[in-house]
Design a protein around this motif. Structure first.
Motif, short mmCIF file in Angstrom:
data_model
loop_
_atom_site.label_atom_id
_atom_site.label_comp_id
_atom_site.label_asym_id
_atom_site.label_seq_id
_atom_site.Cartn_x
_atom_site.Cartn_y
_atom_site.Cartn_z
N SER A 14 0.94 -1.17 -0.01
CA SER A 14 -0.02 -0.08 0.12
C SER A 14 0.77 1.20 0.10
CB SER A 14 -0.85 0.12 1.11
OG SER A 14 0.08 -0.01 2.39
N THR A 47 0.90 5.49 3.62
CA THR A 47 -0.19 6.03 4.57
C THR A 47 0.15 5.98 5.98
OG1 THR A 47 -1.69 4.90 3.28
CG2 THR A 47 -2.51 5.74 5.28
N PRO A 94 -5.92 7.17 5.43
CA PRO A 94 -5.37 7.09 4.22
C PRO A 94 -5.15 8.15 3.27
CG PRO A 94 -7.74 6.90 4.20
CD PRO A 94 -7.40 6.96 5.69
N SER A 95 -5.45 9.57 3.73
CA SER A 95 -5.29 10.75 2.95
C SER A 95 -4.00 11.49 3.20
CB SER A 95 -6.49 11.69 2.93
OG SER A 95 -6.54 12.26 4.28
N ARG A 102 -0.23 11.65 3.03
CA ARG A 102 0.92 11.20 2.43
C ARG A 102 2.21 11.86 2.61
NH1 ARG A 102 -2.29 7.68 1.84
NH2 ARG A 102 -3.24 6.78 -0.29
N LEU A 144 -15.53 10.71 1.57
CA LEU A 144 -15.38 9.53 0.99
C LEU A 144 -16.40 8.40 1.47
CD1 LEU A 144 -11.28 9.10 1.32
CD2 LEU A 144 -12.52 9.47 -0.83
N SER A 158 -12.13 13.19 -5.40
CA SER A 158 -10.93 12.42 -4.83
C SER A 158 -11.33 11.11 -5.01
CB SER A 158 -10.74 13.00 -3.51
OG SER A 158 -12.06 12.59 -2.61
N ASP A 166 -9.81 6.90 -3.18
CA ASP A 166 -8.64 6.21 -2.25
C ASP A 166 -8.85 4.74 -2.74
OD1 ASP A 166 -7.00 5.47 -0.50
OD2 ASP A 166 -8.46 5.66 1.19
N ASP A 201 -6.90 1.16 -2.73
CA ASP A 201 -5.73 0.08 -2.02
C ASP A 201 -6.30 -1.38 -2.39
OD1 ASP A 201 -3.38 -0.88 -1.42
OD2 ASP A 201 -3.70 -0.08 0.61
N SER A 213 -3.40 0.64 -6.65
CA SER A 213 -3.48 1.82 -5.53
C SER A 213 -3.65 3.34 -6.08
CB SER A 213 -2.28 1.84 -4.56
OG SER A 213 -1.02 2.26 -4.93
N ARG A 242 -4.56 7.78 -5.27
CA ARG A 242 -5.11 8.65 -4.17
C ARG A 242 -5.07 10.13 -4.79
NH1 ARG A 242 -8.11 10.11 -1.16
NH2 ARG A 242 -8.05 10.48 0.99
N TYR A 295 -4.63 14.02 -3.29
CA TYR A 295 -4.65 14.70 -2.13
C TYR A 295 -3.79 16.28 -2.07
CZ TYR A 295 -0.01 12.76 -2.73
OH TYR A 295 1.53 12.53 -3.32
#
Length: 470
Positions: free
Chosen positions: A46, A49, A54-55, A57, A308, A344, A346, A348, A362, A364, A366
């Motif tokens: 993944s 994170t 999860p958002s 990075r 989300l 947006s 997310d 994974d 995966s 994302r 952000y």
């Protein structure tokens, strides 16, 4: 936080157990997931994170020092099959050293890397060889309830010719889980680390004598609860980013303190487990970035919110992970900069194509800070498609394609990157692991104000390494 190709020994390869910082396929996102006592632990593919949000990075360290210290999860159990990366290998898993009610897993590794574009095109393209020496350890409790895990590493890289790229990075982290009954868990984490930014990162537009360095101090506190089919989790996170001043090529000082900021983030997620296996969830995330030093010409503080909706856990018998779609919105304190919103996502996911092959996807979107004083940040989009194949019980072949896109707010600049890598991991025995990798990374930038980096840059890297675990 563009994540360039990482071609170095992964945690599973070197036999170093650690803890899930994101969510596993069958855990509640937003909560730390620690392995059960005695459970082997392997790498998870993944994204970077941090602490279950999860958002978030992080602009992780350079390719040569990354070393696979990203999120990892416990080996899958009690489910139909497991991914190649998380599969238990009893003949090759490190045994560890008993220390009272804990088990210590120390590991040392050496690697040589060929870097085909040391300065990311800053000068005439030059290549060099770098040696990487690393000592790491994990101390994990073996209790029947609750859990504590301490982990850390120190890494030194040394270039043969261009010593400006040499340096030491480190990380120290403490994680814990307190079980309140069967259905409720409280988790906590604190950490401290030194990070080198990759010269290939799309958000790095200044040419400096040495790679940009910063120190990160962070902490999080979360709680998760299950009520029948209902799942709920909440988490708070705070971090301080301290950037070190740098020098231009000619030795002129260039301040970086304008990039230092504090980040405060909260996450709340509600889910409902369906009869067929997946958990339907809705998640809200809010954060505030507060810069500690004024940096004219603009105020760079911002607030971001995101919603989300999606599925997690065992989506189908062969598809596991998390997929969410939603909307992200940023408000900027500078009155002359309009707020920015965008769809947006997310993602994974692991797909068990066969018992010997796992496909991973995966992605994302952000917001992230940037090295330009005239811009309060960038909107990043990233996606990675990879495959792991177990050619032999002790030999894993992997390939990955990645895409990154960066949109500079207010300044109008843009950047994009495309990369590919191939890796092999050989488990020699319980103590020795070997790895090799080859990758290529290409990036493009346009309309970057005062950028000293060439618009089009390519980079080849190749690595061989050996590690020894207890």
């Amino acid at each position: 936080m563009c994540k360039p190709i990482a071609i170095s020994a992964a945690v599973a390869l070197i036999g170093l157990p650690t803890v899930a910082l994101g969510q596993t396929a069958d855990s509640s996102p937003g909560a730390l997931t620690l392995p059960d006592p005695g459970t082997p632990v392997a790498t998870d593919r993944s994204s970077d994170t941090l602490i279950g949000i999860p958002s978030l990075r992080l602009p992780r360290g350079d390719t040569l020092t990354n070393g696979g210290d990203g999120p990892v999860v416990g080996v899958s159990s009690g489910r139909r099959g497991s991914t190649v990366a998380t599969r238990a290998r009893p003949d090759f898993d490190a045994a560890g050293i008993p220390v009272g009610g804990f088990t210590l897993f120390p590991v040392g590794s050496l690697a040589l890397t060929y870097d085909g574009n040391v300065f990311n095109g800053r000068q005439n393209q030059v290549s060099d060889i770098a040696a990487n020496a690393r000592l790491a350890a994990v101390m994990r409790s073996n209790w029947s309830r609750h859990q504590v895990l301490l982990s850390g590493f120190i890494n030194e890289r040394a270039y043969a010719t261009y010593t400006s790229e040499s340096g030491v990075t480190y990380r120290a982290r403490a994680l814990g889980r307190y079980d309140i009954g069967i259905d409720t868990k409280v988790t906590a984490e604190i950490g401290r680390e030194r990070i080198f930014l990759q010269r290939t990162a799309l958000t790095e537009v200044l040419s400096t004598r040495q790679p940009i360095r910063y120190d990160l101090t962070s902490g999080a506190l979360g709680i998760s609860r299950e009520l029948g089919r209902l799942r709920a989790s909440a988490q708070g996170y705070a971090a301080r980013y301290d950037y070190n001043d740098a020098e231009r090529i000619d030795g002129t000082p260039i301040a970086q303190q304008f990039r230092s900021y504090d980040l405060y983030r909260g996450s709340l997620q509600l889910g409902y487990a369906l009869d067929t296996g997946p958990v339907v969830f809705i998640q809200g995330i809010a954060d505030a970035r507060r810069y500690r030093f004024p940096a004219p010409p603009i105020d760079r503080d911002s607030n971001t919110t995101e919603i989300l909706i999606g599925l997690s856990s065992d989506i189908t018998p062969l598809l596991r992970g998390r997929i969410g779609i939603g909307y992200i919105h940023a408000d900027f304190k500078q009155a002359t900069i309009a707020s920015r919103g965008a769809p947006s996502f997310d993602v994974d996911l692991d797909y068990l194509a066969t018992e010997l092959t796992t496909v991973h996807l995966s992605g994302r979107r952000y917001f992230q800070n940037v090295s330009l004083a005239v811009s309060p940040g960038v909107l990043n989009t990233e996606a990675t498609l990879g495959v792991d194949h177990e050619l032999l019980r002790n030999l894993i072949l992997s390939g990955e394609i990645l895409y990154r896109q960066t949109d500079f707010i207010a300044s109008g600049g843009k950047g994009s990157a495309l990369g590919a890598e191939g890796k092999s991991q050989l488990y020699i025995n319980r103590r020795l692991r070997a790895n090799a990798g080859l990758g290529y990374f290409y990036s493009r930038r346009s309309n970057i104000i005062a950028s000293e980096i060439p618009r089009n840059v390519g980079q080849v890297q190749a690595t061989i390494g050996l590690s020894f675990a207890m």
